[in-house]
Structures are given as C-alpha cells and as structure tokens.
Design a protein around this motif. Structure first.
Motif, PDB file in Angstrom:
ATOM      1  N   VAL A   1     -15.110  -7.641  10.362  1.00  0.00           N
ATOM      2  CA  VAL A   1     -13.758  -8.099  10.689  1.00  0.00           C
ATOM      3  C   VAL A   1     -12.781  -6.962  10.390  1.00  0.00           C
ATOM      4  O   VAL A   1     -12.728  -6.459   9.267  1.00  0.00           O
ATOM      5  CB  VAL A   1     -13.342  -9.345   9.886  1.00  0.00           C
ATOM      6  N   ILE A   2     -12.034  -6.562  11.411  1.00  0.00           N
ATOM      7  CA  ILE A   2     -11.002  -5.535  11.248  1.00  0.00           C
ATOM      8  C   ILE A   2      -9.656  -6.251  11.253  1.00  0.00           C
ATOM      9  O   ILE A   2      -9.330  -6.971  12.190  1.00  0.00           O
ATOM     10  CB  ILE A   2     -11.087  -4.493  12.374  1.00  0.00           C
ATOM     11  N   SER A   3      -8.894  -6.065  10.182  1.00  0.00           N
ATOM     12  CA  SER A   3      -7.704  -6.886   9.965  1.00  0.00           C
ATOM     13  C   SER A   3      -6.422  -6.066   9.889  1.00  0.00           C
ATOM     14  O   SER A   3      -6.417  -4.927   9.408  1.00  0.00           O
ATOM     15  CB  SER A   3      -7.850  -7.686   8.661  1.00  0.00           C
ATOM     16  N   THR A   4      -5.336  -6.671  10.364  1.00  0.00           N
ATOM     17  CA  THR A   4      -4.015  -6.106  10.096  1.00  0.00           C
ATOM     18  C   THR A   4      -3.742  -6.218   8.603  1.00  0.00           C
ATOM     19  O   THR A   4      -4.412  -6.969   7.882  1.00  0.00           O
ATOM     20  CB  THR A   4      -2.919  -6.861  10.874  1.00  0.00           C
ATOM     21  N   HIS A   5      -2.732  -5.481   8.132  1.00  0.00           N
ATOM     22  CA  HIS A   5      -2.483  -5.475   6.680  1.00  0.00           C
ATOM     23  C   HIS A   5      -0.985  -5.412   6.401  1.00  0.00           C
ATOM     24  O   HIS A   5      -0.441  -4.370   6.062  1.00  0.00           O
ATOM     25  CB  HIS A   5      -3.199  -4.305   6.040  1.00  0.00           C
ATOM     26  N   GLN A   6      -0.328  -6.567   6.526  1.00  0.00           N
ATOM     27  CA  GLN A   6       1.122  -6.610   6.357  1.00  0.00           C
ATOM     28  C   GLN A   6       1.556  -6.718   4.902  1.00  0.00           C
ATOM     29  O   GLN A   6       2.609  -6.212   4.522  1.00  0.00           O
ATOM     30  CB  GLN A   6       1.690  -7.799   7.133  1.00  0.00           C
TER      31      GLN A   6
ATOM     32  N   ASN B   1       5.377  -0.911   5.871  1.00  0.00           N
ATOM     33  CA  ASN B   1       6.700  -0.539   5.350  1.00  0.00           C
ATOM     34  C   ASN B   1       7.830  -1.357   5.967  1.00  0.00           C
ATOM     35  O   ASN B   1       8.728  -1.819   5.265  1.00  0.00           O
ATOM     36  CB  ASN B   1       6.960   0.950   5.588  1.00  0.00           C
ATOM     37  N   VAL B   2       7.812  -1.511   7.303  1.00  0.00           N
ATOM     38  CA  VAL B   2       8.897  -2.240   7.975  1.00  0.00           C
ATOM     39  C   VAL B   2       8.349  -3.242   8.992  1.00  0.00           C
ATOM     40  O   VAL B   2       8.957  -3.487  10.025  1.00  0.00           O
ATOM     41  CB  VAL B   2       9.906  -1.282   8.657  1.00  0.00           C
ATOM     42  N   GLY B   3       7.188  -3.811   8.703  1.00  0.00           N
ATOM     43  CA  GLY B   3       6.673  -4.863   9.561  1.00  0.00           C
ATOM     44  C   GLY B   3       6.071  -4.396  10.868  1.00  0.00           C
ATOM     45  O   GLY B   3       5.978  -5.176  11.818  1.00  0.00           O
ATOM     46  N   THR B   4       5.677  -3.140  10.937  1.00  0.00           N
ATOM     47  CA  THR B   4       4.995  -2.620  12.128  1.00  0.00           C
ATOM     48  C   THR B   4       3.674  -1.975  11.700  1.00  0.00           C
ATOM     49  O   THR B   4       3.475  -1.649  10.526  1.00  0.00           O
ATOM     50  CB  THR B   4       5.848  -1.575  12.863  1.00  0.00           C
ATOM     51  N   THR B   5       2.794  -1.788  12.666  1.00  0.00           N
ATOM     52  CA  THR B   5       1.466  -1.250  12.385  1.00  0.00           C
ATOM     53  C   THR B   5       1.549   0.181  11.865  1.00  0.00           C
ATOM     54  O   THR B   5       2.228   1.025  12.445  1.00  0.00           O
ATOM     55  CB  THR B   5       0.596  -1.269  13.661  1.00  0.00           C
ATOM     56  N   SER B   6       0.862   0.440  10.773  1.00  0.00           N
ATOM     57  CA  SER B   6       0.779   1.799  10.246  1.00  0.00           C
ATOM     58  C   SER B   6      -0.188   2.620  11.094  1.00  0.00           C
ATOM     59  O   SER B   6      -0.925   2.077  11.921  1.00  0.00           O
ATOM     60  CB  SER B   6       0.308   1.779   8.789  1.00  0.00           C
ATOM     61  N   LEU B   7      -0.170   3.925  10.868  1.00  0.00           N
ATOM     62  CA  LEU B   7      -1.046   4.827  11.608  1.00  0.00           C
ATOM     63  C   LEU B   7      -2.507   4.441  11.382  1.00  0.00           C
ATOM     64  O   LEU B   7      -2.957   4.308  10.243  1.00  0.00           O
ATOM     65  CB  LEU B   7      -0.816   6.264  11.140  1.00  0.00           C
ATOM     66  N   LEU B   8      -3.237   4.217  12.472  1.00  0.00           N
ATOM     67  CA  LEU B   8      -4.640   3.825  12.382  1.00  0.00           C
ATOM     68  C   LEU B   8      -5.549   5.049  12.463  1.00  0.00           C
ATOM     69  O   LEU B   8      -5.247   5.996  13.197  1.00  0.00           O
ATOM     70  CB  LEU B   8      -4.991   2.865  13.523  1.00  0.00           C
TER      71      LEU B   8
ATOM     72  N   ASP C   1      -1.781  -4.132  16.937  1.00  0.00           N
ATOM     73  CA  ASP C   1      -0.362  -3.797  17.066  1.00  0.00           C
ATOM     74  C   ASP C   1       0.513  -5.025  16.753  1.00  0.00           C
ATOM     75  O   ASP C   1       0.234  -6.124  17.228  1.00  0.00           O
ATOM     76  CB  ASP C   1      -0.072  -3.301  18.477  1.00  0.00           C
ATOM     77  N   TYR C   2       1.530  -4.813  15.938  1.00  0.00           N
ATOM     78  CA  TYR C   2       2.459  -5.907  15.640  1.00  0.00           C
ATOM     79  C   TYR C   2       3.837  -5.360  15.309  1.00  0.00           C
ATOM     80  O   TYR C   2       4.006  -4.206  14.910  1.00  0.00           O
ATOM     81  CB  TYR C   2       1.941  -6.777  14.483  1.00  0.00           C
ATOM     82  N   ASP C   3       4.833  -6.196  15.495  1.00  0.00           N
ATOM     83  CA  ASP C   3       6.223  -5.898  15.156  1.00  0.00           C
ATOM     84  C   ASP C   3       6.814  -7.200  14.623  1.00  0.00           C
ATOM     85  O   ASP C   3       7.195  -8.078  15.386  1.00  0.00           O
ATOM     86  CB  ASP C   3       6.989  -5.415  16.388  1.00  0.00           C
ATOM     87  N   GLU C   4       6.881  -7.316  13.310  1.00  0.00           N
ATOM     88  CA  GLU C   4       7.258  -8.584  12.689  1.00  0.00           C
ATOM     89  C   GLU C   4       8.731  -8.951  12.879  1.00  0.00           C
ATOM     90  O   GLU C   4       9.081 -10.132  12.939  1.00  0.00           O
ATOM     91  CB  GLU C   4       6.921  -8.555  11.198  1.00  0.00           C
ATOM     92  N   TYR C   5       9.606  -7.942  12.992  1.00  0.00           N
ATOM     93  CA  TYR C   5      11.015  -8.260  13.216  1.00  0.00           C
ATOM     94  C   TYR C   5      11.250  -8.754  14.640  1.00  0.00           C
ATOM     95  O   TYR C   5      12.121  -9.599  14.871  1.00  0.00           O
ATOM     96  CB  TYR C   5      11.891  -7.058  12.884  1.00  0.00           C
TER      97      TYR C   5
END
Length: 422
Positions: free
Chosen positions: A62-67, A143-150, A220-224
């Motif tokens: 399982v590869i997961s986002t990490h907010q 840091n600001v609700g977006t995907t970090s460098l993968l 990819d995500y953008d929480e704001y």
C-alpha cells in the motif's frame, strides 16, 4: 503533536540495527491498535471507501499519501481485519521503544537515505511474513496541504517487489492538524479511499515510467482546494497562527522572513501588507480584496529559490544546536555547531566532527517547525544516525532550506543527464 522523546543519557552512538528482520504485528496488540485508531478518528467522522479491494488478500503493498499524524490511525483501519507492517522513521522507535514498536508492525528507516537493508525488510515482510506493507513515499507531513516531492524510483520499487499494489488517498488529515500547528486539532471531516491499482499480473506488462506517472496522479492532492470546493468551514480564531513558517516570503514586497501571523491574519513587518485567512482556507488581501490560494504562495517561494540556485547565488550559514538520534535509546545532545549549505550540499560541524551531506544524495530534507516544542529544525541523516539541527536565527527557515535542497538535487540530476547524452 508534541511527543516527549527520551534522552540517551549514556551517549550510546551504536547505530540502530536496520538489518534485524521485521516481526509480524502482534495478535494481542491488534485489537488495541484498531480500537485506538477508531477512537482517534471518530471525532473526524472518518469514512473509508474501498475500491476493488474485496478479493485482494495479503501480501500486497500500500502506497499512501502522508498529510499528517492522523494518517497513522487511518492506515490500520483501511485494511481491517488484516495485520500490516509500516515503514517508519526512527522517532517512533525512540518514543515507544524498539520491542513495542516492532510488535506494532513497524520497520525502521531514516528519511531521505537509501538503504538496501530497508528494501530487504520490506521484501521479507511481504514474501516471508505474507503481510501488507505500507509505505509513505512523501517521507514527511505536508507543509501546506499539497503533495511533497515523490521519489523517482517508485516504479522501480513496485516492479522489484512484484506484489499487488494499492493506493491509500486521504482528505482532511492535513486540515485537521496542519503541519505548522500540529499542537491544535481542528474538527474537520476526514475521508479516505484505498483502491487496488495493479495486480501482480498487470505489473508484468507495464513499465517503471508508466507506474511512476500513475502513482504521481493517484497521490496528488491539494487540501485547500478540497476544503474550498467542499465548503468545509474552519472557524477557530487562531487558524492562521504558525502559517508564516511555511509562507516566509512576503507576496507583496518580496522581503524574506518578514511575514508574521496573529489570530487569523498574516502580515509583513516590512511593507505592512495584511492577509486574513478565511474560514474556507483562502488568504484575502486586506487592501485589495484579492484572494490567494495558499499553495500558490508556497510555490512562488519555491520559484524564487530555484532562481537563486540557477544564478548560483544560493549559500546559507548558521550557528546551530544539534541532537543526534543514532538508535532507539533516545537523543544524544551534541552541543553547538555550524551548518553551511551551498550547491555542493550541507556541511555540519559539531565538536570534533565534520559531516558532509552531498547534494546528489539528498533529494530533500526533513523539515520541522516546532519539533518537541523546541522550535525550528531540519534533520540530516546518514545510514547510521539522524542529526536534528536547531537554530533560532530568524533567517533559518526550514521551508527555504527544503526548497533549496530539492532544487539543487534536481539541478545536479539534470546536469548529469545532459552529460550522459553528450
């Protein structure tokens, strides 16, 4: 979230045993893990959607986002009732102890360090233990609700492991506890989706590059944007406090390290410009009324640092305080030292040591805005030790140092590719 870490009083610098084989998650601890995860996510009304997961049985990846920190509670619930292993940094072992943390299912790793022992342990957990393994490739909270460098070797990793691959994507975890203010939790809805991406059979006919592109899209995500589109209201009075650590450069006058925050407001001490953070996550300029999307401000800063790197004008030097984390026994105070960062990499001088972290081996750095309540910090790691570097200088900004490390790494990588073409 501040966790009090123990001090390694004897100063034992013996490296953590990365080669030790992972054990299976303890059957006795599993109900406790699920119960704690349920209680910790209940206040957010967590809803998990499972897509094409009905017939999938362990082992799989399982590869997961990490907010944020809440992700650690979502992961076990997403694969209930199966047990799993989790790739974890050294802080968890120091906080909970080696024996307990391994029984929880954790496999040790140092962030942004390539270690074949970790890869072997992942393969062991999948092939020998027949378990699910979770990895969080961003290697940091957002840091600001977006995907970090993968990392660009995800496709290679997936092909090598040769097991089914699922993706866990979370929304709301960052908003509930933004990285720049993890001490105060907001009551926001949290949703997650875990879905099968590839079967083992499908992986045979797909390239590493195709896998990378698919994973970049899925993670990819953008929480704001998600907050604004779904009209999620966050009405706490101090909702902007801490945000200036991520947005350090004035969007109006361009001055660095002059942005401050108070309550719902960001303001610049140089030009006086002010922005109010709305209940829906937008920054509204108090003079012009213009709305600013927080990730856009963040990305503008990245562009300025990239220009510094291209013009070869980037160089930073700081007097710092250092703590070492070599193993699960806790932190070893190393005293004061000097940190220098330039196009070659980071150089850290402490006591009789001079450590060099070359740009080509450092795709990014771990950033901390208030680690253990002790203030701003970055973490530089070798295979044998993590060095937590603190500095109270106003110009020491973890966000800018992260941007610089990433820009320098990509610049050197591009240069090497051009040389190969020649």
């Amino acid at each position: 979230m501040i966790i009090n870490m123990k001090i390694n009083k004897k100063g034992d610098m013996t490296p953590f045993d990365m080669k030790k084989r992972p054990c299976r998650q303890s059957l006795l601890l599993m109900p406790i893990i699920w119960g704690a995860s349920f209680l910790m996510t209940r206040r957010f009304g967590l809803k998990i959607q499972r897509t094409n997961m009905d017939k999938l049985k362990p082992p799989f990846l399982v590869i997961s986002t990490h907010q944020g920190f809440t992700d650690y509670y979502i992961a076990p619930l997403s694969v209930f009732p199966h047990r799993a292993s989790y790739i974890s940094d050294m802080e968890g072992f120091a906080a909970f102890g080696d024996n307990l943390y391994r029984k929880i299912g954790c496999i040790g790793k140092r962030r942004f360090v390539t270690d074949i022992a970790v890869l072997n342990n992942i393969k062991y957990a999948l092939n020998k233990n027949k378990d699910i393994v979770f990895i969080f490739p961003e290697a940091r909270h957002s840091n600001v609700g977006t995907t970090s460098l993968l990392p660009d070797n995800l496709g290679k990793l997936v092909k090598y492991l040769n097991v089914p691959v699922a993706v866990l994507s979370v929304h709301g975890s960052y908003l509930a506890s933004p990285f720049w203010d993890e001490e105060h939790t907001r009551k926001t809805p949290v949703t997650a989706e875990i879905k099968l991406l590839y079967t083992a059979e499908e992986l045979k006919s797909i390239t590493e590059k195709e896998i990378n592109l698919r994973l970049q899209k899925e993670l990819d995500y953008d929480e704001y944007k998600w907050q604004y589109d779904n009209k999620i209201k966050i009405g706490c009075k101090n909702r902007a406090e801490g945000l200036s650590l991520a947005l350090y450069r004035c969007l109006s006058c361009g001055s660095e390290f002059t942005v401050r925050d108070k309550g719902c407001t960001l303001y610049c001490t140089e030009c006086g410009e002010k922005w109010e953070m709305s209940e829906y996550g937008r920054l509204i300029n108090q003079r012009s009324g213009e709305e600013v999307h927080i990730p856009d401000w963040y990305d503008k800063q990245r562009e300025y640092v990239q220009n510094e790197v291209r013009e070869e004008s980037y160089r930073r030097e700081f007097l710092v305080t250092v703590e070492a984390l070599p193993n699960e026994k806790g932190f070893v105070p190393m005293g004061e030292g000097k940190l220098e960062h330039n196009k070659k990499g980071f150089t850290l001088e402490i006591k009789d040591k001079k450590l060099f972290f070359p740009t080509k081996a450092l795709p990014s750095v771990q950033t901390e805005y208030n680690y253990k309540g002790k203030g701003k910090c970055i973490v530089l790691s070798t295979k044998d030790c993590c060095y937590y570097v603190y500095c109270r200088d106003n110009s020491f900004n973890p966000t800018k140092l992260q941007f610089a490390a990433e820009s320098l790494y990509l610049s050197e990588k591009e240069a090497l590719l051009k040389d190969k073409v020649k």
